[in-house]
Design a protein around this motif. Structure first.
Motif, PDB file in Angstrom:
ATOM      1  N   HIS A  56      -4.290   9.492  -4.702  1.00  0.00           N
ATOM      2  CA  HIS A  56      -5.641   9.994  -4.446  1.00  0.00           C
ATOM      3  C   HIS A  56      -6.655   9.126  -5.188  1.00  0.00           C
ATOM      4  N   PHE A  57      -7.586   8.518  -4.475  1.00  0.00           N
ATOM      5  CA  PHE A  57      -8.698   7.797  -5.100  1.00  0.00           C
ATOM      6  C   PHE A  57      -9.784   8.825  -5.389  1.00  0.00           C
ATOM      7  N   ALA A  58      -9.707   9.397  -6.582  1.00  0.00           N
ATOM      8  CA  ALA A  58     -10.402  10.647  -6.891  1.00  0.00           C
ATOM      9  C   ALA A  58     -11.799  10.406  -7.444  1.00  0.00           C
ATOM     10  N   THR A  59     -12.666   9.812  -6.648  1.00  0.00           N
ATOM     11  CA  THR A  59     -14.021   9.523  -7.122  1.00  0.00           C
ATOM     12  C   THR A  59     -14.870  10.777  -7.265  1.00  0.00           C
ATOM     13  N   GLU A  60     -14.369  11.912  -6.801  1.00  0.00           N
ATOM     14  CA  GLU A  60     -15.104  13.167  -7.007  1.00  0.00           C
ATOM     15  C   GLU A  60     -14.896  13.717  -8.411  1.00  0.00           C
ATOM     16  N   CYS A 138      -3.722  -6.134   3.154  1.00  0.00           N
ATOM     17  CA  CYS A 138      -3.100  -4.820   3.361  1.00  0.00           C
ATOM     18  C   CYS A 138      -4.151  -3.710   3.346  1.00  0.00           C
ATOM     19  N   LYS A 139      -5.221  -3.919   4.083  1.00  0.00           N
ATOM     20  CA  LYS A 139      -6.299  -2.931   4.133  1.00  0.00           C
ATOM     21  C   LYS A 139      -5.820  -1.565   4.615  1.00  0.00           C
ATOM     22  N   GLU A 140      -4.734  -1.562   5.387  1.00  0.00           N
ATOM     23  CA  GLU A 140      -4.237  -0.312   5.952  1.00  0.00           C
ATOM     24  C   GLU A 140      -3.686   0.640   4.890  1.00  0.00           C
ATOM     25  N   LEU A 141      -3.522   0.152   3.654  1.00  0.00           N
ATOM     26  CA  LEU A 141      -2.991   0.992   2.591  1.00  0.00           C
ATOM     27  C   LEU A 141      -4.058   1.837   1.909  1.00  0.00           C
ATOM     28  N   LEU A 142      -5.292   1.769   2.396  1.00  0.00           N
ATOM     29  CA  LEU A 142      -6.351   2.634   1.882  1.00  0.00           C
ATOM     30  C   LEU A 142      -6.991   3.389   3.039  1.00  0.00           C
ATOM     31  N   THR A 199     -16.547  13.733   0.840  1.00  0.00           N
ATOM     32  CA  THR A 199     -16.567  12.802   1.978  1.00  0.00           C
ATOM     33  C   THR A 199     -16.351  11.343   1.598  1.00  0.00           C
ATOM     34  N   GLN A 200     -16.601  10.968   0.349  1.00  0.00           N
ATOM     35  CA  GLN A 200     -16.511   9.562  -0.057  1.00  0.00           C
ATOM     36  C   GLN A 200     -15.279   9.315  -0.930  1.00  0.00           C
ATOM     37  N   VAL A 201     -14.177   9.898  -0.530  1.00  0.00           N
ATOM     38  CA  VAL A 201     -12.931   9.829  -1.294  1.00  0.00           C
ATOM     39  C   VAL A 201     -11.863   9.207  -0.404  1.00  0.00           C
ATOM     40  N   GLY A 202     -10.890   8.549  -1.007  1.00  0.00           N
ATOM     41  CA  GLY A 202      -9.818   7.927  -0.229  1.00  0.00           C
ATOM     42  C   GLY A 202      -8.442   8.291  -0.758  1.00  0.00           C
ATOM     43  N   HIS A 203      -7.423   7.809  -0.043  1.00  0.00           N
ATOM     44  CA  HIS A 203      -6.043   7.943  -0.522  1.00  0.00           C
ATOM     45  C   HIS A 203      -5.201   6.824   0.072  1.00  0.00           C
ATOM     46  N   THR A 204      -4.067   6.592  -0.537  1.00  0.00           N
ATOM     47  CA  THR A 204      -3.116   5.632  -0.003  1.00  0.00           C
ATOM     48  C   THR A 204      -1.869   6.376   0.459  1.00  0.00           C
ATOM     49  N   LYS A 302      -3.888  24.809  -8.557  1.00  0.00           N
ATOM     50  CA  LYS A 302      -3.945  23.656  -9.470  1.00  0.00           C
ATOM     51  C   LYS A 302      -2.887  22.596  -9.143  1.00  0.00           C
ATOM     52  N   PHE A 303      -2.826  22.201  -7.879  1.00  0.00           N
ATOM     53  CA  PHE A 303      -1.977  21.076  -7.503  1.00  0.00           C
ATOM     54  C   PHE A 303      -2.579  20.416  -6.272  1.00  0.00           C
ATOM     55  N   ILE A 304      -1.996  19.280  -5.858  1.00  0.00           N
ATOM     56  CA  ILE A 304      -2.545  18.525  -4.741  1.00  0.00           C
ATOM     57  C   ILE A 304      -1.433  18.146  -3.765  1.00  0.00           C
ATOM     58  N   ILE A 305      -1.769  18.152  -2.487  1.00  0.00           N
ATOM     59  CA  ILE A 305      -0.859  17.746  -1.421  1.00  0.00           C
ATOM     60  C   ILE A 305      -1.432  16.477  -0.796  1.00  0.00           C
ATOM     61  N   THR A 306      -0.622  15.416  -0.744  1.00  0.00           N
ATOM     62  CA  THR A 306      -1.089  14.172  -0.156  1.00  0.00           C
ATOM     63  C   THR A 306      -0.154  13.736   0.959  1.00  0.00           C
TER      64      THR A 306
END
Length: 423
Positions: A56-60, A138-142, A199-204, A302-306
């Motif tokens: 998780h690219f957790a910019t929030e 490897c842009k597809e990894l984001l 809305t401005q968050v990403g993941h791999t 208190k957990f995350i699903i990716t």
């Protein structure tokens, strides 16, 4: 990453210790700048937290972990073996000095300053990672589909309070009804009453493959990688000597320490007593396709699903227990009942034994900020202590430390990240 690819320019030798995502991004960036880079790691590419994180690219996440609301939760945290935040009783006294510093960072002024420094890194993190992955092909990894924080039965007043907290901090966030949440992610439970959509968050879909892609590019451009345990770092005149595997010596012009949770004893050899602790994080990697297009975190559980390329990762929890204690399989298994509640059609018949349990170490400092930049010794630099945001901050950290080493004007004010703040 906006680092010049100075073909033919030789800035000297650079050795990077640690091949997690922070070390890999830094090694490649320094290589592009013109250094002849060697990378050392005691295990291998992304052998630690960089392969097992939530992706998780957790910019929030702009708020420091030192939150006063934790204080009333501390007693049950100490005794609940499966709680989201646990301190192993035998480790409490060893971690006590860290927690004293952690408590001091709950003071309003410190917390506000630390939050600004977190936000500064977050604001640059995804752009720098996009540039890095484009360079590596490897842009597809984001994936930039945002993320969700979901609520089950909380009052609208409580949900709105959370929404305002993020919104007032400058985070791009939308408040959704349960129905709107399910329009985005139809597989989620009917019991979800509200959600926050960042809305401005990403993941791999594959954190490990992301590291491998960066490592492959590094090696293709002439970078050297060696599996070796670093025992000592010695500054000698204009050179740095590294003692590896108990007997061998490596000589280098400059050195960058990016050893994550294992950085503390090496930093101490450099004259810096850094209050670094290893947060033990867990995941359960399940083979099922969650039918999600973005990470989903639970406010209540208190957990995350990716969603991942090879299944679904269930991750979270914080455990303080040091680097040596074995993992607790039950702390990974406890995610599955929560996943069944949020994704009932996906995990109805799932068993934890169908998945893969993992534990890794997050390198955490009590103010939730990393150390990036110079040390007391000439030609030796650091970049570690990225806590839960190593993946998120890896590319911007690489840019900042490269600018520092090249003695260029840095993209950010480096004072909040100075290792000297703990002197």
């Amino acid at each position: 990453m906006n680092a010049a690819n100075n073909c033919g320019v030789n800035l000297g030798e650079m050795t990077v210790i640690g091949s997690g995502i922070v070390g890999l991004a830094s090694a490649l960036n320094l290589q592009r700048a013109g250094f002849k880079v060697s990378l050392l790691d005691k295990e291998g590419i992304a052998a630690g937290a960089s392969q097992g994180n939530a992706g998780h690219f957790a910019t929030e996440q702009v708020f420091p972990l030192a939150n006063p609301s934790l204080l009333h939760q501390l007693p049950w945290m100490l005794i609940d073996p499966l709680g989201p935040f646990r301190i192993r009783p035998k480790y409490f006294y060893r971690a006590f000095p860290w927690f004293m510093r952690f408590l001091l960072n709950m003071l309003p002024e410190r917390r506000a300053q630390n939050s600004l420094a977190i936000k500064a890194l977050n604001e640059h993190s995804i752009k720098e990672m996009k540039d890095l992955l484009a360079f590596c092909g490897c842009k597809e990894l984001l994936h930039l589909n945002g993320s969700l924080l979901v609520f089950e039965g909380n009052s609208i007043k409580e949900v709105e309070r959370e929404w305002r907290m993020y919104s007032n901090a400058g985070v791009d966030v939308e408040l959704l009804t349960g129905q709107q949440v399910r329009e985005l992610e139809p597989s989620l439970s009917e019991h979800i009453s509200h959600g926050l959509f960042f809305t401005q968050v990403g993941h791999t879909p594959d954190p490990y493959q992301m590291c491998v892609a960066i490592a492959d590019k590094f090696k293709a451009l002439g970078g050297e990688f060696k599996v070796a345990k670093v025992d000592a770092i010695i500054e000698e005149s204009q050179r740095v000597t590294i003692l590896i595997d108990g007997e061998q010596k490596i000589s280098t012009t400059k050195l960058l320490l990016t050893a994550g949770a294992w950085s503390k004893p090496l930093a101490k050899q450099l004259g810096h007593n850094v209050p670094l602790e290893a947060e033990r994080g867990y995941h359960l990697m399940m083979p099922q396709d969650a039918k999600l297009s973005r990470p989903v975190a639970s406010y209540n559980r208190k957990f995350i699903i990716t969603p991942m390329a090879k299944g679904t990762r269930l991750a979270g929890t914080v455990e303080f227990g040091g680097l040596d204690a074995p993992m607790s399989p039950a702390r990974a298994d406890c995610f599955l009942p929560h996943a069944k509640a949020l994704l009932p059609t996906v995990f109805t018949n799932a068993n934890a034994n169908d998945g893969t349990r993992w534990m890794g170490f997050r390198p955490s400092l009590p103010d939730s900020l990393p150390v990036i930049g110079k040390t007391k010794l000439n030609n030796i630099y650091v970049s570690f202590g990225h806590q839960h945001l190593g993946l998120t901050w890896s590319a911007i950290s690489a840019k900042l430390v490269t600018e520092t080493i090249l003695e260029k004007e840095t993209t950010l004010n480096m004072l909040p990240y100075s290792i000297d703040r703990f002197s």
